[in-house]
Design a protein around this motif. Structure first.
Motif, PDB file in Angstrom:
ATOM      1  N   ALA A  49     114.241  29.442   8.230  1.00  0.00           N
ATOM      2  CA  ALA A  49     113.804  30.391   7.203  1.00  0.00           C
ATOM      3  C   ALA A  49     113.573  31.797   7.753  1.00  0.00           C
ATOM      4  CB  ALA A  49     112.538  29.877   6.534  1.00  0.00           C
ATOM      5  N   THR A  50     113.306  31.904   9.043  1.00  0.00           N
ATOM      6  CA  THR A  50     113.021  33.223   9.629  1.00  0.00           C
ATOM      7  C   THR A  50     114.196  33.766  10.444  1.00  0.00           C
ATOM      8  OG1 THR A  50     111.994  32.262  11.609  1.00  0.00           O
ATOM      9  CG2 THR A  50     110.530  32.785   9.745  1.00  0.00           C
ATOM     10  N   ALA A  51     115.330  33.116  10.383  1.00  0.00           N
ATOM     11  CA  ALA A  51     116.479  33.508  11.202  1.00  0.00           C
ATOM     12  C   ALA A  51     116.886  34.965  11.006  1.00  0.00           C
ATOM     13  CB  ALA A  51     117.663  32.585  10.919  1.00  0.00           C
ATOM     14  N   THR A  52     116.660  35.515   9.833  1.00  0.00           N
ATOM     15  CA  THR A  52     117.052  36.905   9.571  1.00  0.00           C
ATOM     16  C   THR A  52     115.890  37.893   9.695  1.00  0.00           C
ATOM     17  OG1 THR A  52     116.698  36.659   7.192  1.00  0.00           O
ATOM     18  CG2 THR A  52     118.927  36.186   8.037  1.00  0.00           C
ATOM     19  N   ILE A  53     114.724  37.419  10.081  1.00  0.00           N
ATOM     20  CA  ILE A  53     113.567  38.306  10.249  1.00  0.00           C
ATOM     21  C   ILE A  53     113.525  38.755  11.706  1.00  0.00           C
ATOM     22  CG2 ILE A  53     111.046  38.496  10.202  1.00  0.00           C
ATOM     23  CD1 ILE A  53     111.031  36.443   7.943  1.00  0.00           C
ATOM     24  N   PRO A  54     113.698  40.059  11.950  1.00  0.00           N
ATOM     25  CA  PRO A  54     113.670  40.546  13.333  1.00  0.00           C
ATOM     26  C   PRO A  54     112.330  40.240  14.012  1.00  0.00           C
ATOM     27  CG  PRO A  54     114.441  42.261  11.821  1.00  0.00           C
ATOM     28  CD  PRO A  54     113.927  41.125  10.983  1.00  0.00           C
ATOM     29  N   ASP A  55     112.405  39.764  15.222  1.00  0.00           N
ATOM     30  CA  ASP A  55     111.212  39.480  16.030  1.00  0.00           C
ATOM     31  C   ASP A  55     110.211  38.557  15.341  1.00  0.00           C
ATOM     32  OD1 ASP A  55     112.127  41.163  18.148  1.00  0.00           O
ATOM     33  OD2 ASP A  55     111.423  42.899  17.004  1.00  0.00           O
ATOM     34  N   ALA A  56     110.685  37.603  14.552  1.00  0.00           N
ATOM     35  CA  ALA A  56     109.795  36.684  13.846  1.00  0.00           C
ATOM     36  C   ALA A  56     108.861  35.951  14.808  1.00  0.00           C
ATOM     37  CB  ALA A  56     110.596  35.681  13.021  1.00  0.00           C
ATOM     38  N   ALA A  57     109.347  35.654  16.006  1.00  0.00           N
ATOM     39  CA  ALA A  57     108.519  34.946  16.990  1.00  0.00           C
ATOM     40  C   ALA A  57     107.260  35.720  17.346  1.00  0.00           C
ATOM     41  CB  ALA A  57     109.328  34.641  18.243  1.00  0.00           C
ATOM     42  N   GLN A  58     107.301  37.040  17.191  1.00  0.00           N
ATOM     43  CA  GLN A  58     106.120  37.867  17.473  1.00  0.00           C
ATOM     44  C   GLN A  58     105.135  37.842  16.298  1.00  0.00           C
ATOM     45  OE1 GLN A  58     105.919  38.997  20.589  1.00  0.00           O
ATOM     46  NE2 GLN A  58     107.907  38.002  20.779  1.00  0.00           N
ATOM     47  N   GLY A  59     105.565  37.301  15.173  1.00  0.00           N
ATOM     48  CA  GLY A  59     104.715  37.180  13.996  1.00  0.00           C
ATOM     49  C   GLY A  59     105.438  37.627  12.740  1.00  0.00           C
ATOM     50  N   PHE A  60     105.184  36.912  11.667  1.00  0.00           N
ATOM     51  CA  PHE A  60     105.729  37.267  10.365  1.00  0.00           C
ATOM     52  C   PHE A  60     104.703  36.898   9.300  1.00  0.00           C
ATOM     53  CE2 PHE A  60     106.899  32.857  10.902  1.00  0.00           C
ATOM     54  CZ  PHE A  60     106.767  32.313   9.639  1.00  0.00           C
ATOM     55  N   ARG A  61     104.903  37.443   8.104  1.00  0.00           N
ATOM     56  CA  ARG A  61     103.982  37.173   6.988  1.00  0.00           C
ATOM     57  C   ARG A  61     104.529  36.001   6.180  1.00  0.00           C
ATOM     58  NH1 ARG A  61     102.077  41.934   5.395  1.00  0.00           N
ATOM     59  NH2 ARG A  61     104.204  42.691   5.246  1.00  0.00           N
ATOM     60  N   LEU A  62     103.688  35.004   5.939  1.00  0.00           N
ATOM     61  CA  LEU A  62     104.047  33.850   5.113  1.00  0.00           C
ATOM     62  C   LEU A  62     103.112  33.836   3.910  1.00  0.00           C
ATOM     63  CD1 LEU A  62     105.329  31.141   4.367  1.00  0.00           C
ATOM     64  CD2 LEU A  62     103.923  30.072   6.122  1.00  0.00           C
ATOM     65  N   ILE A  63     103.678  34.126   2.755  1.00  0.00           N
ATOM     66  CA  ILE A  63     102.924  34.116   1.497  1.00  0.00           C
ATOM     67  C   ILE A  63     103.230  32.782   0.832  1.00  0.00           C
ATOM     68  CG2 ILE A  63     102.594  35.276  -0.720  1.00  0.00           C
ATOM     69  CD1 ILE A  63     103.936  37.764   0.683  1.00  0.00           C
ATOM     70  N   PHE A  64     102.198  32.073   0.367  1.00  0.00           N
ATOM     71  CA  PHE A  64     102.451  30.769  -0.239  1.00  0.00           C
ATOM     72  C   PHE A  64     101.494  30.488  -1.389  1.00  0.00           C
ATOM     73  CE2 PHE A  64      99.499  30.165   3.190  1.00  0.00           C
ATOM     74  CZ  PHE A  64      98.631  29.146   2.798  1.00  0.00           C
ATOM     75  N   SER A  65     101.939  29.602  -2.284  1.00  0.00           N
ATOM     76  CA  SER A  65     101.179  29.271  -3.485  1.00  0.00           C
ATOM     77  C   SER A  65     101.653  27.918  -4.015  1.00  0.00           C
ATOM     78  CB  SER A  65     101.415  30.348  -4.547  1.00  0.00           C
ATOM     79  OG  SER A  65     100.769  30.015  -5.757  1.00  0.00           O
ATOM     80  N   ALA A  66     100.804  27.278  -4.797  1.00  0.00           N
ATOM     81  CA  ALA A  66     101.188  26.028  -5.462  1.00  0.00           C
ATOM     82  C   ALA A  66     101.956  26.304  -6.754  1.00  0.00           C
ATOM     83  CB  ALA A  66      99.951  25.187  -5.764  1.00  0.00           C
ATOM     84  N   LYS A  67     102.076  27.565  -7.116  1.00  0.00           N
ATOM     85  CA  LYS A  67     102.805  27.952  -8.330  1.00  0.00           C
ATOM     86  C   LYS A  67     103.879  28.970  -7.963  1.00  0.00           C
ATOM     87  CE  LYS A  67      98.984  27.108 -11.465  1.00  0.00           C
ATOM     88  NZ  LYS A  67      99.461  25.865 -11.994  1.00  0.00           N
ATOM     89  N   PRO A  68     105.007  28.942  -8.672  1.00  0.00           N
ATOM     90  CA  PRO A  68     106.051  29.942  -8.405  1.00  0.00           C
ATOM     91  C   PRO A  68     105.503  31.348  -8.623  1.00  0.00           C
ATOM     92  CG  PRO A  68     106.839  28.251  -9.933  1.00  0.00           C
ATOM     93  CD  PRO A  68     105.370  28.039  -9.753  1.00  0.00           C
ATOM     94  N   PHE A  69     106.023  32.301  -7.864  1.00  0.00           N
ATOM     95  CA  PHE A  69     105.619  33.689  -8.001  1.00  0.00           C
ATOM     96  C   PHE A  69     106.846  34.573  -7.828  1.00  0.00           C
ATOM     97  CE2 PHE A  69     104.890  32.402  -3.594  1.00  0.00           C
ATOM     98  CZ  PHE A  69     105.489  33.418  -2.856  1.00  0.00           C
TER      99      PHE A  69
END
Length: 115
Positions: free
Chosen positions: A42-62
């Motif tokens: 899921a993070t393959a296209t996020i540059p430098d994801a290993a250094q940290g990325f934002r994961l937003i999550f919810s039990a409902k679609p948004f």
């Protein structure tokens, strides 16, 4: 009542995906058993994801959610989820209950650069 939308900032530490959340008391909480592979994809296209990325999550679609994880079964106080688009499965440990009162039927998420 828990927030409808939650955010954590996973990063790599000692070759594992982990996250810290001061509000819940979690420090270097690891993702295990299939979830690291899901995060890698899921993070393959996020540059430098290993250094940290934002994961937003919810039990409902948004608006703008990218991934849907569907509940499969409970096992060893944790819960297995299947990534709808790939069929990959991963186990979320009991830390899930720091965010949800019960295991949701689905978890919707968005992954993006943290900066």
């Amino acid at each position: 009542m828990a927030n409808a939308m939650m955010v954590i900032y996973p990063y790599r530490d000692r070759d594992m995906w982990v996250f810290d959340d001061e509000a819940t008391g979690l420090v270097k909480e690891p993702f295990v058993f299939g979830v690291p592979e899901m995060i890698d994809a899921a993070t393959a296209t996020i540059p430098d994801a290993a250094q940290g990325f934002r994961l937003i999550f919810s039990a409902k679609p948004f608006p703008g959610y990218q991934h849907e994880l569907l509940w499969v079964r409970e096992e060893y106080e944790g819960n297995w989820y299947r990534w709808r688009s790939t069929g990959q499965e991963g186990w979320l440990c009991p830390a899930l209950f720091k965010y949800f009162d019960a295991a949701p039927a689905a978890i919707y998420c968005r992954m993006e650069p943290s900066s």
